[in-house]
Structures are given as C-alpha cells and as structure tokens.
Design an enzyme around this catalytic site. Structure first.
Site, PDB file in Angstrom:
ATOM      1  N   VAL A  27      17.707 -41.534  -2.761  1.00 14.68           N
ATOM      2  CA  VAL A  27      18.598 -40.737  -1.932  1.00 14.68           C
ATOM      3  C   VAL A  27      18.610 -39.299  -2.442  1.00 14.68           C
ATOM      4  O   VAL A  27      18.652 -39.064  -3.639  1.00 14.68           O
ATOM      5  CB  VAL A  27      20.023 -41.305  -2.047  1.00 14.68           C
ATOM      6  CG1 VAL A  27      20.959 -40.560  -1.116  1.00 14.68           C
ATOM      7  CG2 VAL A  27      20.019 -42.773  -1.738  1.00 14.68           C
ATOM      8  N   LYS A  31      13.072 -36.157   0.851  1.00 12.58           N
ATOM      9  CA  LYS A  31      11.919 -36.615   1.643  1.00 12.58           C
ATOM     10  C   LYS A  31      11.852 -35.940   3.002  1.00 12.58           C
ATOM     11  O   LYS A  31      10.829 -35.401   3.393  1.00 12.58           O
ATOM     12  CB  LYS A  31      12.008 -38.130   1.898  1.00 12.58           C
ATOM     13  CG  LYS A  31      11.983 -38.976   0.685  1.00 12.58           C
ATOM     14  CD  LYS A  31      12.256 -40.433   1.044  1.00 12.58           C
ATOM     15  CE  LYS A  31      13.572 -40.641   1.745  1.00 12.58           C
ATOM     16  NZ  LYS A  31      14.741 -40.331   0.921  1.00 12.58           N
ATOM     17  N   ASN A 159      10.055 -32.898  -7.012  1.00 10.41           N
ATOM     18  CA  ASN A 159      10.722 -31.942  -6.126  1.00 10.41           C
ATOM     19  C   ASN A 159      11.870 -31.227  -6.832  1.00 10.41           C
ATOM     20  O   ASN A 159      12.294 -31.634  -7.905  1.00 10.41           O
ATOM     21  CB  ASN A 159      11.237 -32.689  -4.890  1.00 10.41           C
ATOM     22  CG  ASN A 159      11.682 -31.753  -3.786  1.00 10.41           C
ATOM     23  OD1 ASN A 159      11.263 -30.598  -3.743  1.00 10.41           O
ATOM     24  ND2 ASN A 159      12.533 -32.243  -2.898  1.00 10.41           N
ATOM     25  N   SER A 535      25.627 -82.877   6.755  1.00 15.11           N
ATOM     26  CA  SER A 535      24.474 -82.089   7.222  1.00 15.11           C
ATOM     27  C   SER A 535      24.909 -80.870   8.037  1.00 15.11           C
ATOM     28  O   SER A 535      24.741 -80.828   9.245  1.00 15.11           O
ATOM     29  CB  SER A 535      23.479 -82.956   7.997  1.00 15.11           C
ATOM     30  OG  SER A 535      24.111 -83.793   8.925  1.00 15.11           O
TER      31      SER A 535
END
Lengths: 626, 301
Positions: A27, A31, A159, A535
């Site tokens: 985060v 990008k 970056n 079940s």
C-alpha cells in the site's frame, strides 16, 4: 498524415511485439502513480482525460495541488474516495518500440488473489518498494507469487528516492536485500532501478539527481527485456473447445494451440484414448491454412472419424502429455471459506470441468521465510502444496513446461465462485498402480439373493431432531418385512471408525466421507442401509449421493426447528453449547445447511415418530424400492 | 521456440475467438448484443470467423431506443441480410408510450430506453450470456471489469466482489436467473479496432466517414439533425458541415467531429493524430466521474 506515412506507421505497428506486465507492491508504494507517470510522460493521455484528471486531482487527490497520477488508474468510486487500489485494472499503451498491457494490482493482503490474477497472464513483474520502508512482508509475498506463476522477468523499482535524498547507500542496501531474496526464486532477469514516480526520475527520462545510477530507466528496460515466451511450449497441445458440425459432411475441432504447431499431414494423438490419426485440413474463412502456431485459434479436420469431444486434447503423437487422475499442485486459496480436504469442488483445466477434491495438504508455504508448515486447511490468500484427486483422468503438463495445460481453477459447486487457482507440479502414480479388482460376484447378485435392491436412506437434521429415533423405527419395520438392513448412527460410528475426528469443519467433512464410503460398501453387499448423521453440509451430502448408484440414495430431511430441538435436548448438549462448554455445535456456532431437494421431508412437529416412519416406508413402496 | 510469429492483432483476434467459443460451449442461451458501431462490427466479424464454416450459434440482439441514426438502422438490416443471421430487435414499448426522450429525461432516458430495455429482454428471452463490444481502454470502471462479468438474478454488477479471472480459464457457472456479460474485445484499444478494420476490410456504417451533414452547435458539440424530432431553439438553423462520427449512439446524444476523412485510411490517420478520447463524444459519460460505474452496476453495458 499522408498515405505513405500511414502505411509506414501501420507496418511498424504490425511489427511491434507485445509485453504484458503487472505492477505490484505494498500500500502507498506508488504503483498507480508510476503507471500514470508512464502514460503521462509517454504523452499517451488524451486532452479530455487530462482535463478530468486535473478536476479529479483537486477533488480526491492526495498530491496537494499537483496532478495526482494515481487517479488515472483508480477507476472505482470506492478507490477514489479512499485513495487506494482495490481491484486489478488493465491499461494499454504503446511506444515506438512496443505495445504494453499493464495489470495494476493492489497491495492490500486481502486482495492478493487479484495479484495472482494479474500475474497469470504477465511476462514481467514490476515490483515497487518505498525507499524509506525497504522490503515489506508484501514485497516478499509478491516476489514469491511472481515466481510461482512462472514470470521470468522482474524489475524492482525503488520508489520515492526523492524522500531519502536520492541516497545511493539506501538504494544499494535495498537492492542487495532484494537480490538475496530473489536468489531462491530462479528469475531469468532482474533489474533494480531507483525512481521517483511522482517527480519522474528514471521512469521515462534519466534522473538528474542520481548520476551514480548507470542502468536503464524503467521504460527503457521495459522496451528491451525479451517479451513472449508464454506460449513457448515446443510440443503440440490442442485442447478441443468446440466441435463444429454445420452439416453431416463437416466435422471440425475448434481450439487454440496451447503449444507447438500443427500442419496438414501431421500425425497426432488424442491424449486420453491414445488413438492416433492425421490432420487433414486447418480450416479458416477464405483459404485453408498451411500451418498454425501456438496462440492461434483454429479449426482442425482429421483424417479419421474418431470420438472426440470438448475437453479432449489433441497432441503431438511423439511427445504426449501426462494423463492421470491424481496430481500434486501448488494451490492459491482465493475464498473466505477455507479449503476443506475431501470436499468435492469443480476443477476447470482448459475447456474441461471435472469434479475433484484435495486429498492431502502436504504443507503450507510461509511467504516470508518461504518455509513449509503443516496445515489442515488453506485460508484466503494461503498458498499450499496439495495432492488432488479427480473423478476421471485428464491430460496435462507440469506448469513449469506449459502455463496453459498446467494450470487450473477450483470452483465451489454450490456458490459457483472461483475459490482456488492451481499450478500442477507432477502426476501422482498411485492411482495408476492401484487398479480396481474386478469381482466375480457382483452387487446385483448379492442383492437378488436377498430378494431386494440396495437403498441408502440418509437421515439428516439437527442434533435432537429425531433422526435416530425415526431411523430406528424404520429399520424395525423393514426387518419385520423380511428386509436385510443395517443402521449407521453418527454417535456410534464416532466411538469406533471415526474416533480420531473432532468437530471442526475439516473433520466433519472427513466424518461424512468415511460414512459415505462405508454405506456404499453395505449397498454393494445388497443391504438397505440407514445412515443417521447430522451431516450439516450440502456438499458432503451431495458427495455421498454421488458415491452411490443412480436412484440408490434417498435423502430424508428430519425438519425440526432448532428451538424445538433445544427444548427436547435429549443429551443436554444444547445447554452445554449455549453456555460455551461445547464448541462447533451445529445450529449454535456451526452452520446447518438444510437440504433443498430431499426425497423425503419429515416435519416432527406435526406427527409422532411412528407415523413419520410409516411415511418413509410408504415412500419406499411407492417408488418401488422395497 | 521462444520467438513468436503472431502479431499483436493476431493475438487479440485469437483471444476474442477463444472467448466466443467458450461461451458457445458453456451456455444454454447466449446472445450477441449488436449496437451497429465499429466495435460491434469487429465483434460480429470475429464471430463469423470463430464458427466458420458454420454460422455463429447465437442470435444478434439490438436494443433500439427509437433515436438511433437512420443510417444505422439501414446498415443493421443490410448486415444481417448479408450474413444471413437472426436478429432480435427489442424496444421498451412502455418508454415509447410514455414519450421518454433524450431531451427532457436526461440520464433517465438512458436508464429506461437502454438499460431497462436490455434487462427486460434478457429476462423475457431467458438469455444466460450476452456478448458486448466494450473495451477496457474506453473508461476507468471498464478497465476493472472481468472478461466474463457475472450478473446476479437482478442483473446487478458488484465491482468489489468479482470472480478472480486467471489465465484463460473463465468460470462460466451460474444458477438459473443469473447471467454473464462477456466482453471479447476487452484487451483491444481504439487503435487496434481501426487497424483491424483496415486489415480485414470490415464494412462500417457511412456515418463514420466524413460527409456534408446538417448539424447544430451546442455547448461546443456538433449535433446532427437526423430527423424532425430534434427541437431547435429560436433562431437555431442547421448548417451543412463536413463531419463524421467517432462513435455511434442515439443521434441527439452523439456529437460529430469536423473532419475531411472520407476513407478508412484517412480515418485511421486522424485517429492516430487526435488528442481527445472517443467517449468524449458521448454526452452521457460526462455527467460525473463515477457515472459509468453506477450505470454499469445497474445493468448498462
């Protein structure tokens, strides 16, 4: 632009190859800003897009008064409001040298499945890290998924270099750590590039601030790294997608080559049956084709009429794929409901859909250490190595050899959601070596000696609903009519065969699987078998139904509201569950999925057990079962 | 074997054909939405290739708002005749009876005459899959949509809860009443479309080519006066201008651009040089940033 210029331009376009890449990182690594910057600096934005970008920046932007490039790619309303990326977005751009398809994928851990989605079709991964943060848990996870999905080329963009004073030492530290991490992952190429996406350093133009960096910019690298290789598998693989029969004279097989090439006259084999024939034509609108390459969608006509349908694979007769009904695979789990070993899912491989279950989770991968840990289930975003068993043999290649024929997805049979994605490692030979022993005295013979036909009466309902009471009376009545029966009761079986199982979802699934197998054996022996088990899950009741012969399985739903069961509470269990002394109790803190299409539904609030048992007998009579 | 001989366009073509065959094999009642424009023309051309020598095993459906350019309708009927295909034309007759029009009813017009009409037709004809010609490069929310895009029984798109889509393995499983919208041109750009039209010589409605047409200028947009239903302000006189359309829709909502491009080559040359993305010619998209996402969630294509 005059015609000659246009012709030159179009010819150049035709020659361009295509690089598909994805961007991923944690985060706030930037990008979306990086992609926006690539589009902006390549002058690929239209004027009206720029205008709306400027107004959006003022409204939602996180870059103050500057243009916020991330808003170019964060398309969904929630993303723009929250300033995050929540789904994979695809972008398209071209430079003088290449065309690009970019998958922008989110950093949040809960959206890791979207990263795998973007990676599944990519040739290259562009990973981002924040120079201030260095490598994060997500960086390691993303590097691992990149390798797992077979991406061979990686770029690490360090970056926000502007925020660490364009420090070479900081860059070298991060680059060194990443190279060490990547050493185990076997990438073919790895470039580490210092950038500032926001300011444009080393994205498309060399940075004036980092003269110490001598490598290419991000765009230069993307333009020169080898593209393709995705369809590079050398041997013919042609999964048949559609049988084309416009009239009695034409029968063509439509599909896309997942490997190799094909030409008329070539000898091919049908993978599953092993039948061999030759290709007579490759049909296309206009003229037939002299040959077709991997990646092309074509229609093939064969010399001989052999039985081929959707899901079959035509292959190089001299180099065939694996054909097996069990294999080992890496599995990425993508759903909130955990993987349950033994539960039947639908597996889609190529055009083929086939019931399958995970028989064993060998281990889960720790994405930080890349180490192996024991696991009984896989949760959302877990990656594990599993053995998978299929209802029928399928043709495939290991994923490392062929990304098309070695990949599959798992679909939940009730919700229809895509819950897992898998990459096949290798075939398991166990199934091939344990052949069915043909028995001379068949199940029919055994049943007719008893003058009856096998039936499995499956009683399902909450604890305390009256299953065992009613099943017991039904068995007495059948016995009284001279029928050979056997009753399997949940509590009793848990004292013996299933005493190693608890009450987690995974154990409940295994509990039912074993009982279904035992019921099947009794049915084989010709008995009328009564099964009285809570079940709770539809999937496992369906599994049990599918284990029996058609018409043999009769589901009896004992429909008693939970407050009635709790009021009866014959074993004091509801009281314990409500006080928290008993965990995973059906109806309290574990779900009961009521049958939707039970053959028989009994409402215990309207009649006594004896009368309800008579209804079961009457149903068996009317349907010719006894 | 690493070198590939396929061009970018061949790859896009193969991908679209694969998607179409997957739909034909997996759904009981597929349909192809045909909106007459260049993207629909490419999609139809690909469908003819995908199933050759057979015809595509699904009908075409056009949702007619009643406000399409007249040339679009004649081109549509001509195309269907040429290929010998089945065409279904659906219209929201209630909307027509209520006099719903693009001038007085704004975005409700699109909702009622396009979205509602489409949804009603899907239900009425029990279609379980519908092809659309949308591309991801057209608009931001489209960029995030799957190729096989699931719609619940109310035909609602839930963008935050989409099925993961890996490799070329499309999940086609649905329950009765649910459906899938399928976008075989997802990965095409506008330039790819034009290049392919040029390479394959695909016929297009004449509106794409520049000609003298009667237009009025409103808020900087050129609107063609296609019939007498376009209300003119006092003193507003249609002028003959050399114009063409980059995208086709309802004529009062589709702006023309001034152009001298009369051949395909010239159109492609103009497209390469142009600095305004094509959806800017659609008035409905400009209302607000997330308007397309809202419309799509509600069932718009």
């Amino acid at each position: 632009m005059d015609t000659a210029t246009l012709q030159t331009f179009l010819a150049a376009q035709e020659q361009k190859d295509l690089l598909r890449f994805l961007t991923c990182g944690s985060v706030d690594d930037g990008k979306s800003t990086l992609i926006g910057r690539l589009l902006y600096d390549s002058q690929l934005l239209f004027e009206d897009q720029l205008t709306s970008l400027q107004s959006d920046s003022a409204r939602f932007g996180t870059a103050g008064t500057d243009v916020d490039f991330a808003l170019l790619v964060d398309g969904l309303e929630a993303e723009r409001e929250q300033g995050i990326t929540i789904d994979v977005a695809y972008r398209y751009f071209a430079t003088e040298k290449r065309k690009f398809i970019v998958a922008d994928t989110p950093g949040h851990e809960q959206y890791t499945r979207n990263m795998a989605t973007g990676a599944s079709t990519a040739d290259l991964a562009l990973l981002l890290v924040d120079a201030r943060q260095g490598l994060m848990r997500q960086t390691r996870r993303h590097a691992y998924i990149t390798a797992l999905l077979g991406i061979r080329h990686v770029v690490l963009a360090v970056n926000k270099m502007d925020l660490v004073g364009y420090s070479r030492e900081r860059f070298d530290e991060i680059a060194g750590a990443f190279r060490a991490l990547a050493a185990d992952l076997g990438f073919e190429s790895l470039a580490v590039i210092p950038v500032s996406a926001k300011l444009g350093d080393n994205v498309t133009a060399k940075s004036a601030h980092m003269s110490w960096y001598e490598g290419p910019t991000v765009l230069e690298h993307l333009e020169t790294v080898p593209a393709g290789g995705r369809d590079a598998a050398p041997h013919l693989r042609f999964p048949v997608q559609w049988v084309n029969r416009p009239d009695a004279d034409f029968r063509g097989y439509c599909g896309t080559l997942a490997g190799g090439s094909v030409r008329p006259g070539q000898q091919i084999a049908v993978a599953a049956s092993g039948k061999v024939t030759t290709v007579s034509r490759i049909v296309a609108q206009g003229d037939d084709l002299p040959q077709a390459e991997a990646g092309e969608a074509v229609t093939i006509v064969l010399a001989d009429e052999i039985d081929i349908s959707r899901g079959d694979m035509l292959v190089d007769a001299a180099s065939r794929p694996e054909v097996a009904d069990q294999f080992a695979a890496h599995l990425i789990w993508m759903n909130d409901s955990a993987l349950l070993p033994g539960r039947p899912y639908l597996l889609k491989i190529g055009p083929r859909e086939i019931p399958a279950s995970v028989t064993e989770i060998k281990y889960r991968v720790d994405v930080e250490s890349f180490g192996h840990e024991a696991a009984k289930t896989l949760e959302l975003n877990d990656i594990g190595v599993c053995n998978i068993s299929l209802a029928e043999p399928v043709a495939f290649d290991p994923y490392a050899d062929n990304r098309q024929t070695g990949s599959f997805i798992l679909i939940d049979r009730l919700t229809n959601l895509t819950v897992g994605a898998g990459m096949i490692d290798f075939a398991l030979r166990r199934a091939t070596n344990i052949h069915w022993q043909a028995l001379d005295t068949g199940r029919q013979a055994k049943a007719s000696l008893k003058g009856q036909q096998p039936v499995v009466l499956w009683f399902t309902g909450l604890s305390g609903s009256g299953k065992s009471t009613i099943a017991n009376i039904v068995e007495k009545k059948l016995h009284g009519r001279g029928r050979h029966t056997h009753l399997l009761d949940g509590d009793n079986v848990r004292h013996g065969l299933n005493r190693d199982l608890g009450f987690t979802d995974a154990d409940r699934v295994e509990n039912i699987r074993r009982v279904a197998e035992v019921a099947r054996l009794f049915a084989d022996a010709g008995l009328i078998t009564l099964v009285s088990f809570i079940s709770p899950f539809r999937s496992e009741r369906r599994l049990a139904r599918e284990r029996m012969e058609p018409g043999e399985f009769v589901e009896v739903f004992i429909d008693t509201p939970i407050d009635v069961c709790a009021a009866r509470d014959p074993k004091g269990l509801y009281a314990k569950a409500k006080s928290g002394q008993l965990k995973n109790f059906t109806g309290i803190d574990s779900p009961y999925e009521a049958p939707e299409l039970a053959e028989i539904r009994l409402d215990t609030t309207t009649a006594e057990a004896e009368a309800l048992a008579d209804l079961v007998i009457a149903w068996l009579d009317e349907n010719g079962k006894i | 074997m690493r070198e590939r001989s396929l061009t970018h366009l061949q790859r896009l073509e193969a991908e679209a054909i694969y998607i179409m065959r997957e739909v034909a094999a997996s759904f009981a009642r597929p349909v192809m939405l045909y909106s007459i424009g260049k993207d629909s023309s490419v999609m139809l051309h690909l469908a003819m290739k995908a199933f050759y020598p057979a015809k595509p095993p699904f009908p075409l459906m056009h949702i007619d708002t009643g406000w399409k350019f007249r040339e679009m309708i004649s081109f549509r009927d001509e195309t269907v005749r040429r290929f010998g295909l089945d065409l279904i034309v659906e219209q929201n007759s209630e909307g027509v009876a209520q006099g719903i029009n693009p001038f007085e009813h704004g975005s409700n017009y699109t909702q009622i005459m396009k979205t509602d009409a489409l949804k009603a037709a899907m239900v009425k004809r029990r279609f379980d899959a519908a092809f659309g010609g949308a591309r991801r490069d057209e608009e931001k929310s489209r960029a995030k949509e799957r190729v096989f895009s699931f719609r619940n029984a109310a035909q609602i798109w839930d963008p935050k809860n989409q099925r993961p889509e890996l490799w070329n393995l499309y999940n086609t499983r649905i329950r009765p009443g649910e459906s899938i919208r399928v976008f075989p041109l997802s990965n095409w750009t506008e330039l790819d479309i034009w290049q392919y039209i040029l390479a394959e010589d695909i016929p297009l409605p004449p509106l794409y080519f520049a000609a003298e047409r009667p237009v009025v200028e409103r808020d900087g947009q050129l609107i063609m006066v296609d019939d007498g239903r376009l209300p003119l302000s006092p003193g507003e006189v249609p002028q003959q201008r050399m114009v063409r359309f980059r995208t086709l829709g309802c004529y009062p909502l589709t702006a023309a651009v001034e152009s001298g491009a009369t051949t395909l080559q010239e159109i492609v040359a103009e497209t390469i040089a142009v600095r305004s993305s094509e959806r800017a010619g659609r008035l409905i998209d400009r209302e607000q940033g997330a308007s397309m996402e809202r419309k799509k969630r509600e069932g718009y294509f």
